[in-house]
Design an enzyme around this catalytic site. Structure first.
Site, PDB file in Angstrom:
ATOM      1  N   GLN A  59       0.835  -1.131   0.029  1.00 19.47           N
ATOM      2  CA  GLN A  59       0.030  -0.021  -0.127  1.00 19.47           C
ATOM      3  C   GLN A  59       0.660   1.323   0.156  1.00 19.47           C
ATOM      4  O   GLN A  59       0.216   2.226  -0.189  1.00 19.47           O
ATOM      5  CB  GLN A  59      -0.917   0.054   1.201  1.00 19.47           C
ATOM      6  CG  GLN A  59      -2.129  -1.109   1.193  1.00 19.47           C
ATOM      7  CD  GLN A  59      -2.783  -1.147   2.312  1.00 19.47           C
ATOM      8  OE1 GLN A  59      -2.712  -1.838   3.337  1.00 19.47           O
ATOM      9  NE2 GLN A  59      -4.001  -0.501   2.277  1.00 19.47           N
ATOM     10  N   ARG A 116       3.613   0.098  12.879  1.00 18.20           N
ATOM     11  CA  ARG A 116       3.358  -1.161  12.549  1.00 18.20           C
ATOM     12  C   ARG A 116       3.497  -1.107  10.966  1.00 18.20           C
ATOM     13  O   ARG A 116       2.665  -0.198  10.122  1.00 18.20           O
ATOM     14  CB  ARG A 116       2.044  -1.581  12.768  1.00 18.20           C
ATOM     15  CG  ARG A 116       1.670  -2.846  12.368  1.00 18.20           C
ATOM     16  CD  ARG A 116      -0.028  -3.211  12.465  1.00 18.20           C
ATOM     17  NE  ARG A 116      -0.127  -4.575  11.997  1.00 18.20           N
ATOM     18  CZ  ARG A 116      -1.191  -4.723  11.200  1.00 18.20           C
ATOM     19  NH1 ARG A 116      -2.254  -3.837  11.368  1.00 18.20           N
ATOM     20  NH2 ARG A 116      -1.440  -5.791  10.706  1.00 18.20           N
ATOM     21  N   HIS A 161       1.224  -9.382   4.871  1.00 10.91           N
ATOM     22  CA  HIS A 161      -0.259  -8.595   4.834  1.00 10.91           C
ATOM     23  C   HIS A 161      -0.640  -8.570   3.402  1.00 10.91           C
ATOM     24  O   HIS A 161      -0.516  -7.599   2.557  1.00 10.91           O
ATOM     25  CB  HIS A 161       0.303  -7.128   5.092  1.00 10.91           C
ATOM     26  CG  HIS A 161      -0.720  -6.320   5.743  1.00 10.91           C
ATOM     27  ND1 HIS A 161      -0.833  -5.446   6.640  1.00 10.91           N
ATOM     28  CD2 HIS A 161      -1.992  -5.950   4.717  1.00 10.91           C
ATOM     29  CE1 HIS A 161      -1.948  -4.817   6.549  1.00 10.91           C
ATOM     30  NE2 HIS A 161      -2.827  -5.061   5.487  1.00 10.91           N
ATOM     31  N   ASN A 206      -1.810 -10.765   8.801  1.00  9.64           N
ATOM     32  CA  ASN A 206      -3.097  -9.783   8.978  1.00  9.64           C
ATOM     33  C   ASN A 206      -4.065 -10.295   8.340  1.00  9.64           C
ATOM     34  O   ASN A 206      -4.334 -10.587   7.282  1.00  9.64           O
ATOM     35  CB  ASN A 206      -2.532  -8.574   8.103  1.00  9.64           C
ATOM     36  CG  ASN A 206      -3.514  -7.459   8.539  1.00  9.64           C
ATOM     37  OD1 ASN A 206      -3.585  -6.878   9.408  1.00  9.64           O
ATOM     38  ND2 ASN A 206      -3.932  -7.466   7.395  1.00  9.64           N
ATOM     39  N   GLU A 207      -5.038 -10.255   9.292  1.00  8.95           N
ATOM     40  CA  GLU A 207      -6.766 -10.417   8.840  1.00  8.95           C
ATOM     41  C   GLU A 207      -6.779 -11.749   7.970  1.00  8.95           C
ATOM     42  O   GLU A 207      -7.486 -11.579   6.796  1.00  8.95           O
ATOM     43  CB  GLU A 207      -6.972  -9.368   8.089  1.00  8.95           C
ATOM     44  CG  GLU A 207      -7.105  -7.983   9.147  1.00  8.95           C
ATOM     45  CD  GLU A 207      -7.752  -6.753   8.427  1.00  8.95           C
ATOM     46  OE1 GLU A 207      -8.165  -5.923   9.178  1.00  8.95           O
ATOM     47  OE2 GLU A 207      -7.534  -6.803   7.121  1.00  8.95           O
ATOM     48  N   ASN A 347      -7.857  -5.682  14.854  1.00  9.23           N
ATOM     49  CA  ASN A 347      -8.226  -4.576  13.704  1.00  9.23           C
ATOM     50  C   ASN A 347      -9.763  -4.131  13.629  1.00  9.23           C
ATOM     51  O   ASN A 347     -10.526  -4.927  13.295  1.00  9.23           O
ATOM     52  CB  ASN A 347      -8.041  -5.117  12.361  1.00  9.23           C
ATOM     53  CG  ASN A 347      -6.369  -4.819  12.099  1.00  9.23           C
ATOM     54  OD1 ASN A 347      -5.741  -4.490  13.028  1.00  9.23           O
ATOM     55  ND2 ASN A 347      -5.898  -5.446  10.723  1.00  9.23           N
ATOM     56  N   TYR A 349     -12.983  -1.396  13.012  1.00 10.24           N
ATOM     57  CA  TYR A 349     -13.498  -0.164  12.592  1.00 10.24           C
ATOM     58  C   TYR A 349     -14.885   0.193  12.816  1.00 10.24           C
ATOM     59  O   TYR A 349     -15.203   1.274  12.983  1.00 10.24           O
ATOM     60  CB  TYR A 349     -13.287  -0.133  11.079  1.00 10.24           C
ATOM     61  CG  TYR A 349     -11.952  -0.265  10.544  1.00 10.24           C
ATOM     62  CD1 TYR A 349     -11.218   1.083  10.399  1.00 10.24           C
ATOM     63  CD2 TYR A 349     -11.164  -1.380  10.451  1.00 10.24           C
ATOM     64  CE1 TYR A 349      -9.963   1.038   9.631  1.00 10.24           C
ATOM     65  CE2 TYR A 349      -9.618  -1.473  10.001  1.00 10.24           C
ATOM     66  CZ  TYR A 349      -9.186  -0.269   9.753  1.00 10.24           C
ATOM     67  OH  TYR A 349      -7.862  -0.292   9.417  1.00 10.24           O
ATOM     68  N   GLU A 421      -5.340  -1.863  14.152  1.00 13.09           N
ATOM     69  CA  GLU A 421      -5.784  -0.767  13.076  1.00 13.09           C
ATOM     70  C   GLU A 421      -7.163  -0.223  13.847  1.00 13.09           C
ATOM     71  O   GLU A 421      -7.996  -1.024  14.265  1.00 13.09           O
ATOM     72  CB  GLU A 421      -6.046  -1.578  11.869  1.00 13.09           C
ATOM     73  CG  GLU A 421      -4.932  -1.819  10.955  1.00 13.09           C
ATOM     74  CD  GLU A 421      -5.182  -2.397   9.815  1.00 13.09           C
ATOM     75  OE1 GLU A 421      -6.428  -2.109   9.230  1.00 13.09           O
ATOM     76  OE2 GLU A 421      -4.454  -3.257   9.228  1.00 13.09           O
ATOM     77  N   TRP A 470      -5.221   3.555  11.577  1.00 11.89           N
ATOM     78  CA  TRP A 470      -4.796   3.228  10.271  1.00 11.89           C
ATOM     79  C   TRP A 470      -5.375   4.477   9.504  1.00 11.89           C
ATOM     80  O   TRP A 470      -6.526   4.935   9.749  1.00 11.89           O
ATOM     81  CB  TRP A 470      -5.553   2.036   9.902  1.00 11.89           C
ATOM     82  CG  TRP A 470      -5.273   1.654   8.509  1.00 11.89           C
ATOM     83  CD1 TRP A 470      -6.188   2.404   7.243  1.00 11.89           C
ATOM     84  CD2 TRP A 470      -4.325   1.021   7.850  1.00 11.89           C
ATOM     85  NE1 TRP A 470      -5.578   1.828   6.044  1.00 11.89           N
ATOM     86  CE2 TRP A 470      -4.486   1.000   6.227  1.00 11.89           C
ATOM     87  CE3 TRP A 470      -3.305   0.225   8.441  1.00 11.89           C
ATOM     88  CZ2 TRP A 470      -3.561   0.453   5.643  1.00 11.89           C
ATOM     89  CZ3 TRP A 470      -2.292  -0.206   7.687  1.00 11.89           C
ATOM     90  CH2 TRP A 470      -2.613  -0.052   5.984  1.00 11.89           C
TER      91      TRP A 470
END
Length: 534
Positions: A59, A116, A161, A206-207, A347, A349, A421, A470
């Site tokens: 990213q 991170r 990731h 990650n996730e 993480n 949101y 996140e 994030w």
């Protein structure tokens, strides 16, 4: 007898009223009493608590074929399919590969004490186990880690990731093949040997739950697998493949953690964990069925991710609903999976409503075992669960932070946690001006309210040890391209200048424990630009 009301009587009465209201608020579990007049501040968190920001390799890095890096699965996917509204890709991204020193200086100016980031698998091991370690890739990450250490910033490294060498995709078909487990362990061992003397916090993957959903159920991530009614892909089985992909990723984590615990932890003194994407699921109605649906949704996401590395096996409910389609762990695998994490990464949101599908009509894609026979929605009786953002399923629901932390705390015996996140993406607006992007008061309000909710969970005993925004800067948001912005800093796509938003100024003040932070909206464009520069 005649009773005379005195000043003292009134004062005592008012005192009892205040005490009663405070007691009632405590019983009702109201949000922490933080406001613009009494905002959340750093000193509301434990001593030693880590405050940071996060990014990931694909990213932000760019330099997609420089210095020995090979094509990754995301390079190939976005080149062939096109990602984002305008077919963007991560070839250049934020050019962090060349600008990392400026970015580390930017972190220091914010005052964060943790960062991170993830390692590009294709940059370190361009051909996986079938080739050599790329010394220039190792050198790049050594420079980042060394400079973070010099600045006093704690390093949190995510080993995987979403991105990996395209060669592994070609050889194995990605995570459907168990051989990917050994590929990952080889990659993880390379990272432990190269960076472990300075890295004290490792995140294996990650996730994995989100990756299994997006890549093998919905088919929007590479390798673009899905089936009806979830999507129209050339290959895939949305009802079964996510289970095998998740199984292989969890075993890869378990094997890498076993290696770290047995061969590296005692010498290097670090810890290792796993990160999951964690919605808070709330019942659509007060019915018993919807309450059970919310619990089931949590089990089919949180439990799916963390039960194996903590308890050694999948939740019983998943066996009940999936039957023989759910892969089994062998006795040996259960043994090394159990207690294979030192901390849990959350993480988080948003919260979202959950509706039962076992006894009511639902969308065809929701009424399936892979979804736990649960339908999710952000709207009830025409009212949204929270303010919308640019992400379809992400709403602003601060209470969800406390709720998800408490759920994880209870289910996993208060294993140490990090919020790895948490962030806000402004709703999409056509032809938005840079001044409007910089004047991101809504992002400030988001983080203040979520931090207040987190502080309440911690005050009630949750062992949370850090919080990462994030993201550090606007970046390439996978299939959504560059128009979805989570960052504390705006990135000019032509010059790659990083321009601090108002939220960066707020975070800087918050980290200084400044309680007099003025977050009033600034409408004068020149004033925004001036104040945004830290």
């Amino acid at each position: 007898m005649e009773y005379t009301i005195t000043t003292n009587t009134i004062q005592i009465y008012l005192l009892f009223v205040i005490l009663f209201l405070n007691l009632e608020a405590s019983i009702n579990g109201d949000e922490p009493s933080f406001s613009q007049q009494h905002p959340i501040k750093r000193s509301d968190f434990p001593s030693g608590f880590l405050f940071g920001a996060a990014t990931s390799a694909y990213q932000v890095e760019g330099a997609y074929l420089e210095d020995g890096k090979s094509l990754s699965n995301w390079d190939q996917f976005c080149h062939s399919k096109g990602c984002g509204e305008k077919g963007e890709n991560g070839d250049v991204a934020n050019d962090h590969y060349h600008l990392f020193m400026k970015d580390i200086e930017m972190m220091q100016s914010l005052g964060i004490n943790a960062y991170r980031f993830s390692i590009s698998w294709a940059r370190v091991l361009p051909r996986g186990r079938f080739g050599e370690v790329n010394p220039l890739g190792i050198m790049f990450y050594n420079k980042i880690i060394d400079n973070l250490v010099l600045k006093g910033i704690e390093t949190f490294v995510t080993i995987h990731h979403h991105d990996f060498p395209q060669e592994l995709q070609d050889r194995y078909g990605s995570w459907l093949d168990p051989q990917m487990q050994d590929e990952f362990v080889h990659f993880a061992e390379t990272c432990f040997k190269s960076f472990g003397d300075r890295v004290k916090y490792w995140i294996t993957i990650n996730e994995p739950n989100l990756f299994a959903e997006m890549a093998y159920e919905k088919g929007s991530y590479p390798p673009n697998h899905c089936s009806q009614p979830f999507g129209n892909c050339l290959a895939g089985n949305s009802d079964v493949e996510p289970l095998f992909v998740m199984h292989n990723m969890l075993l890869a984590h378990g094997k890498a953690a076993k290696l770290y615990h047995e061969q590296f932890q005692s010498k290097q003194g670090g810890s290792i964990g796993l990160v999951a994407h964690c919605f808070m699921y709330e019942p659509f109605t007060d019915s018993d069925l919807d309450r059970k649906a919310a619990e089931r949704a949590l089990i089919f996401n949180i439990g799916w991710s963390f039960d194996p590395p903590i308890f050694g096996d999948y939740p019983q409910e998943m066996y009940e609903y999936h039957g023989n389609e759910l892969p089994r762990f062998s006795p040996e695998e259960k043994a090394f999976m159990k207690n294979s994490i030192d901390f849990i990464g959350i993480n988080h949101y948003s919260a979202i409503f959950t509706k039962d599908c076992t006894n009511s009509s639902c969308l065809e894609s929701a009424n399936r075992a892979i979804k736990g026979f649960v339908e999710i929605t952000g709207e009830r009786d025409g009212v949204l669960i929270g303010d919308p953002t640019s992400m379809e399923r992400f709403f602003v629901v601060p209470r969800g932070m406390e709720e998800i932390v408490n759920y994880v705390k209870t289910r996993y015996n208060n294993t140490p946690m990090f919020v790895t996140e948490n962030g806000y993406s402004s709703p999409n607006v056509q032809d938005v001006q840079v001044e409007e992007i910089l004047n991101d008061v809504k992002r400030i309000e988001f983080h203040q309210s979520y931090l207040a909710s987190l502080a309440k969970a911690i005050s009630n005993g949750a062992d949370v040890r850090g919080y990462f925004i994030w993201s550090l800067m606007d970046n390439y948001e996978w299939t959504l391209g560059y128009n979805v912005r989570f960052g504390l800093h705006y990135v000019d796509r032509k010059t790659f200048d990083r321009i601090p938003k108002q939220s960066a100024k707020w975070y800087q003040d918050f980290l200084k424990n400044n309680t007099n932070v003025d977050i009033a909206a600034i409408t004068n464009p020149e004033s925004v630009r001036t104040q945004a520069h830290i």
